[in-house]
Scaffold this active site. Sequence first.
Site, PDB file in Angstrom:
ATOM      1  N   ARG A 119      -7.397   9.971  -0.184  1.00  0.00           N
ATOM      2  CA  ARG A 119      -7.077  10.389  -1.551  1.00  0.00           C
ATOM      3  C   ARG A 119      -8.344  10.468  -2.386  1.00  0.00           C
ATOM      4  O   ARG A 119      -8.496  11.355  -3.233  1.00  0.00           O
ATOM      5  CB  ARG A 119      -6.080   9.410  -2.175  1.00  0.00           C
ATOM      6  CG  ARG A 119      -4.646   9.635  -1.721  1.00  0.00           C
ATOM      7  CD  ARG A 119      -3.702   8.620  -2.349  1.00  0.00           C
ATOM      8  NE  ARG A 119      -3.809   7.324  -1.696  1.00  0.00           N
ATOM      9  CZ  ARG A 119      -3.818   6.156  -2.329  1.00  0.00           C
ATOM     10  NH1 ARG A 119      -3.764   6.110  -3.644  1.00  0.00           N
ATOM     11  NH2 ARG A 119      -3.897   5.023  -1.657  1.00  0.00           N
ATOM     12  N   HIS A 131       0.530  -4.762   2.761  1.00  0.00           N
ATOM     13  CA  HIS A 131      -0.865  -4.551   3.127  1.00  0.00           C
ATOM     14  C   HIS A 131      -1.750  -5.778   2.969  1.00  0.00           C
ATOM     15  O   HIS A 131      -2.552  -6.078   3.847  1.00  0.00           O
ATOM     16  CB  HIS A 131      -1.437  -3.404   2.296  1.00  0.00           C
ATOM     17  CG  HIS A 131      -2.816  -2.992   2.679  1.00  0.00           C
ATOM     18  ND1 HIS A 131      -3.182  -2.738   3.990  1.00  0.00           N
ATOM     19  CD2 HIS A 131      -3.947  -2.799   1.936  1.00  0.00           C
ATOM     20  CE1 HIS A 131      -4.456  -2.393   4.038  1.00  0.00           C
ATOM     21  NE2 HIS A 131      -4.954  -2.450   2.804  1.00  0.00           N
ATOM     22  N   HIS A 132      -1.645  -6.491   1.862  1.00  0.00           N
ATOM     23  CA  HIS A 132      -2.603  -7.569   1.591  1.00  0.00           C
ATOM     24  C   HIS A 132      -1.913  -8.668   0.796  1.00  0.00           C
ATOM     25  O   HIS A 132      -1.073  -8.389  -0.060  1.00  0.00           O
ATOM     26  CB  HIS A 132      -3.779  -7.006   0.779  1.00  0.00           C
ATOM     27  CG  HIS A 132      -4.938  -7.941   0.637  1.00  0.00           C
ATOM     28  ND1 HIS A 132      -5.992  -7.962   1.525  1.00  0.00           N
ATOM     29  CD2 HIS A 132      -5.232  -8.879  -0.297  1.00  0.00           C
ATOM     30  CE1 HIS A 132      -6.876  -8.868   1.143  1.00  0.00           C
ATOM     31  NE2 HIS A 132      -6.438  -9.438   0.045  1.00  0.00           N
ATOM     32  N   ARG A 137      -5.239  -5.938  -5.455  1.00  0.00           N
ATOM     33  CA  ARG A 137      -6.596  -5.750  -4.924  1.00  0.00           C
ATOM     34  C   ARG A 137      -6.978  -4.281  -4.961  1.00  0.00           C
ATOM     35  O   ARG A 137      -6.205  -3.418  -4.529  1.00  0.00           O
ATOM     36  CB  ARG A 137      -6.700  -6.252  -3.475  1.00  0.00           C
ATOM     37  CG  ARG A 137      -8.074  -6.039  -2.870  1.00  0.00           C
ATOM     38  CD  ARG A 137      -8.170  -6.621  -1.478  1.00  0.00           C
ATOM     39  NE  ARG A 137      -7.303  -5.990  -0.519  1.00  0.00           N
ATOM     40  CZ  ARG A 137      -7.540  -4.812   0.068  1.00  0.00           C
ATOM     41  NH1 ARG A 137      -8.617  -4.110  -0.241  1.00  0.00           N
ATOM     42  NH2 ARG A 137      -6.695  -4.318   0.956  1.00  0.00           N
ATOM     43  N   ARG A 183      -3.366   0.705  -6.503  1.00  0.00           N
ATOM     44  CA  ARG A 183      -2.343   0.777  -5.459  1.00  0.00           C
ATOM     45  C   ARG A 183      -0.963   0.379  -5.965  1.00  0.00           C
ATOM     46  O   ARG A 183       0.047   0.970  -5.559  1.00  0.00           O
ATOM     47  CB  ARG A 183      -2.751  -0.122  -4.286  1.00  0.00           C
ATOM     48  CG  ARG A 183      -3.938   0.418  -3.518  1.00  0.00           C
ATOM     49  CD  ARG A 183      -4.467  -0.582  -2.520  1.00  0.00           C
ATOM     50  NE  ARG A 183      -5.515   0.010  -1.708  1.00  0.00           N
ATOM     51  CZ  ARG A 183      -6.232  -0.662  -0.811  1.00  0.00           C
ATOM     52  NH1 ARG A 183      -6.010  -1.956  -0.621  1.00  0.00           N
ATOM     53  NH2 ARG A 183      -7.162  -0.064  -0.107  1.00  0.00           N
ATOM     54  N   GLU A 240      -7.125   5.008   1.685  1.00  0.00           N
ATOM     55  CA  GLU A 240      -7.261   5.398   0.288  1.00  0.00           C
ATOM     56  C   GLU A 240      -8.442   6.346   0.097  1.00  0.00           C
ATOM     57  O   GLU A 240      -8.458   7.156  -0.829  1.00  0.00           O
ATOM     58  CB  GLU A 240      -7.454   4.150  -0.574  1.00  0.00           C
ATOM     59  CG  GLU A 240      -7.424   4.423  -2.055  1.00  0.00           C
ATOM     60  CD  GLU A 240      -7.216   3.171  -2.871  1.00  0.00           C
ATOM     61  OE1 GLU A 240      -7.172   3.270  -4.099  1.00  0.00           O
ATOM     62  OE2 GLU A 240      -7.081   2.087  -2.272  1.00  0.00           O
ATOM     63  N   HIS A 258       0.847  -1.196   0.000  1.00  0.00           N
ATOM     64  CA  HIS A 258       0.000   0.000   0.000  1.00  0.00           C
ATOM     65  C   HIS A 258       0.881   1.244   0.000  1.00  0.00           C
ATOM     66  O   HIS A 258       1.864   1.323   0.738  1.00  0.00           O
ATOM     67  CB  HIS A 258      -0.907   0.008   1.230  1.00  0.00           C
ATOM     68  CG  HIS A 258      -2.071   0.940   1.126  1.00  0.00           C
ATOM     69  ND1 HIS A 258      -1.935   2.306   1.180  1.00  0.00           N
ATOM     70  CD2 HIS A 258      -3.397   0.713   0.959  1.00  0.00           C
ATOM     71  CE1 HIS A 258      -3.117   2.871   1.066  1.00  0.00           C
ATOM     72  NE2 HIS A 258      -4.027   1.918   0.920  1.00  0.00           N
TER      73      HIS A 258
END
Length: 503
Positions: A312, A437-438, A477, A333, A309, A296
Amino acid sequence: MNERIDSNENQRASAAISRRTFLAGSIGLGLAAMLPGVGLVGCSPQSGSGEATVKDEGTFDIIVVGAGGAGMTAALSAQEAGANVVLLEKMAVVGGNTNFAEGGMNASETALQKEEGVEDSNELFAEDTFIGGKELGDKELIRYMCENSNAAIERLAERGMHLTKISTSGGATVPRIHRPEDGSAVGGYLVTHMHDLCTERGIGARTNMDVKNLIVEDGKIAGLVASDGKKEYTYKAPVVILATGGFGANHEMLAQYRPELIDAVTTNQPGAQGDGIAIATDIGADTVDLEHIQVHPTVEQSTSILLSEGIRGDGAILINSEGNRFVNELLTRDKVTAAEWEQPGGWAYAVFDQHVYDDNKSIKEKFEKQGLLLSGDTIEELAGVMEEIDPTNFIGAVTTYNECIEQGVEDPFGRTKSLNPIVNAPFYAVKVAPGIHHTMGGLKIDTATRVLDTNGDPIPGLFAAGEVTGGVHGGNRLGGNAVCDINVFGHRAAESAVEHLSA
């Protein structure tokens, strides 16, 4: 729609190696796992001490492993269908990575979109997800998620969770990210309400309960073995739903696929060790997309706190150390992260005004209270407190951004959404850089959430939902899709589990 099959032997071997790694050096079961902003200590009157109503050993219809968003959704839906459910959670608190979800939940063809005049469709949502995932996602899983996203929004509302504010996120063609009206972070909001419902409905649960292995009898799931760090317990059930999350806090496992991330900060809670992937592959489950790990772009490095996010999406811009904008802030991302890594020092400031501040409670709760938020009554004053930037360039960058919007001139970086001028004083900045992040990869499932073995066949009685699975998000993602994923597939896992019981 072409469903991808990936029975990579190296992935399975890596998962087995990782299991030995993280179980040998795992976080302690007594770890309090301080999760900022949550304030929860369990999902039932019990906290793993053996003092409450749940039996140490017992027989159930369904065992749900993991009390994050997917797990609690599955437990609630299964109980509503009449199943006798027990919910096991490794950590001392509930919520998992859902606690850290900041932005919102993507959904299409919703009543809120129609009220706001947003023209969206399940097909467009699916297309955005597939393209945003580098065209690597399983189209059938994507289609199922998108087609059932509105039903998930409505089900949340029926359970007292109302996402009534709409915004934009990176990679989305139209506004479809649904958020709490008061600007609260969606994760904490959902976890709090789901926790309360689990308690209110008496769903048997145990925290501090680490599942060690699944029990298979005659080729079918028959239960599992778990430990509270002192004693092992056998739970019997013909169905297990794995909702244990990904492996974003297991740096050794991450480094097998992305060696450059070995020392990177992570937004993941410490329990995200890949346990569910390990115990399932131990009995022959297949995996997919383990190599796809999302970084991220806006993470505060000293605390690993994620700057949503949605900030933004509401109008924030990114400024590098030279005081310049460098990217369309609402690209996906992976693209924003790549652009940020190319900047001097590999970091940026997220800059926004009072309008964005007012619409996002997490700014005050997670950044201002910890002294991470810079502010100024004028852009010039803000420039004076931002370290390591060229103030002249910065003032010029904000001025140019505002003038383009006011004059209707095309944004030089191609930003076409959430073009809100930064004009409402005071003005703010948070220094950010990329962070883990993921994890997009995980167990291979079908649209019924059945876990598939290496031959592509369902393992009888084993289901999975959420970040423990792979295939939904492909190679990247989109922001807002994880919350959709856990709600859609958490509910689907419960439906399929109940169907399995009656078969």
